[in-house]
Design an enzyme around this catalytic site. Sequence first.
Site, mmCIF file in Angstrom:
data_model
loop_
_atom_site.group_PDB
_atom_site.id
_atom_site.type_symbol
_atom_site.label_atom_id
_atom_site.label_comp_id
_atom_site.label_asym_id
_atom_site.label_seq_id
_atom_site.Cartn_x
_atom_site.Cartn_y
_atom_site.Cartn_z
ATOM 1 N N LYS A 232 1.363 -7.796 -3.082
ATOM 2 C CA LYS A 232 -0.084 -7.649 -3.212
ATOM 3 C C LYS A 232 -0.717 -8.580 -2.189
ATOM 4 C CE LYS A 232 -3.732 -7.284 -6.616
ATOM 5 N NZ LYS A 232 -4.778 -8.020 -5.908
ATOM 6 N N GLU B 147 5.892 -3.742 -4.397
ATOM 7 C CA GLU B 147 5.494 -4.183 -3.054
ATOM 8 C C GLU B 147 4.563 -5.382 -3.176
ATOM 9 O OE1 GLU B 147 2.191 -1.097 -1.667
ATOM 10 O OE2 GLU B 147 3.879 -0.112 -2.605
#
Length: 460
Positions: free
Chosen positions: A140, A138
Amino acid sequence: MAQTLVCVPYRKSQTEVCATFLILPKQKTAEQSIKALRDEIRRHDELYYLNENPEISDREYDALLEKLRELESRHPELITADSPTQRVGGKPAESFPEFMHRVPMLSLDNSYSIDELRAFDERCRKLAGGESPEYVAELKIDGLSLSVHYEDGSFVRGVTRGDGSRGEDVSSNVRTIRSVPLQLNKKAAAIAREIEVRGEAYFGRRIFERINAEREEAGEPRFANPRNAASGTIRQLDPSITARRRLEMFAYDVFAGQRKAFATHWDALNWADAAGFRVNENRELCESVEEVIAFCNRMEAKRDDLDYEIDGVVVKVNSTALQEQFGATGKAPRWAVAYKYAARQATTKVNDIVVQVGRTGALTPVAMLEPVQLGGVTVSRSTLHNEDEIERLGLLIGDFVLIERGGDVIPKVVKVIESKRTGKERSFACRPYARSVAGSFPGRKAKRFRAALRLTVRPS
Ligand code: IVH
């Protein structure tokens, strides 16, 4: 080279102690170097966490910390409990009540290359007994982490990470974040009486620009980046200011009491989505590290199209059981890693300012920089646009500056680091210089230069 006379005692026999004199080059002892590094890191911590006004990029900060870690590992007898290497984050600001996190808010280990990502995968496979674990990749988000608490489905508090163990209760500000629901629907709330959702608070690029424009108008200093703006905003004592600024949050973790709420991280993200949180759509369940690497590369290409800043990808082992089995080293979990993209900010010195004459006759002041690595290239020049920009920045020749390289290749000066001034800096006189350039061209060309001068350089 400066020299020091050092008296070195040594034992000749059981009873006889002798001394010999050595002439050693004058150099810092490990103790002095460690102290100097700690002082420097603490100063940057304060600038970052308390003043929200950092002077160096995250990567430069990480390098200082790494140097300190390395020195301390060679001299473990010099490690003290208050060393910056011994704690997770910054200290809480004083104006908000403290809240002890039920589960510590850990940090992440960083990896800066695909090879390091593969090494992380290898470690995970070893820890999983040879099996290849599933990963969730995912984005950051470059903001600040928040922990949001619910009881029986109702929002009860919002807490900053603080030092990882204790944060600040900033509930009145968190309540103003529209992507944080104040009430969970019945189905979502049914998973536990006490629910904690963690995520990253951030500002969108356009909102960040608007905030800085307003600050400039009010004669206040600009925020260096959206992360500092978010951090400054969440600590506002007046929640109406936070509300006006429109902070957002991407949720990335869910706890039921003190345990992870779901058997997999993927399920946790999907629950948060359905419960009304904002969950980043750029996420992927990956079967192998190759899929993770492809995601990292795809997102790097997309980085500038996003309306918010990211500084990399977070890779997490999907299974909660494996996460618990892997555990954590002091500060970071073994089941997750941050794959960091090239830094976009760095500090360097302005050695000179010159006026560049464009093809159309436009005159643009350019900062000649001490060469510095930024975003994978060596940067030695930065455009200053016009004289107003030099004035706005308060820039002097010899200043240290924070520079930033966005999607475009040409870096810009974000701000001057005033604390690094020595008094030897000198101001740049743009107008007389530009006039002398125009004066040295005859006829039509000079006319064009003068016209350009009126456009780019303020008339006196
Ligand atoms: S997970 C133990 N996921 O990065 C795992 N963190 O450098 C902790 N961050 O303190 C965090 N986006 O503030 C996670 N998708 C994401 C994130 C994320 C941004 C921040 C977070 C954390 C920091 C660690």
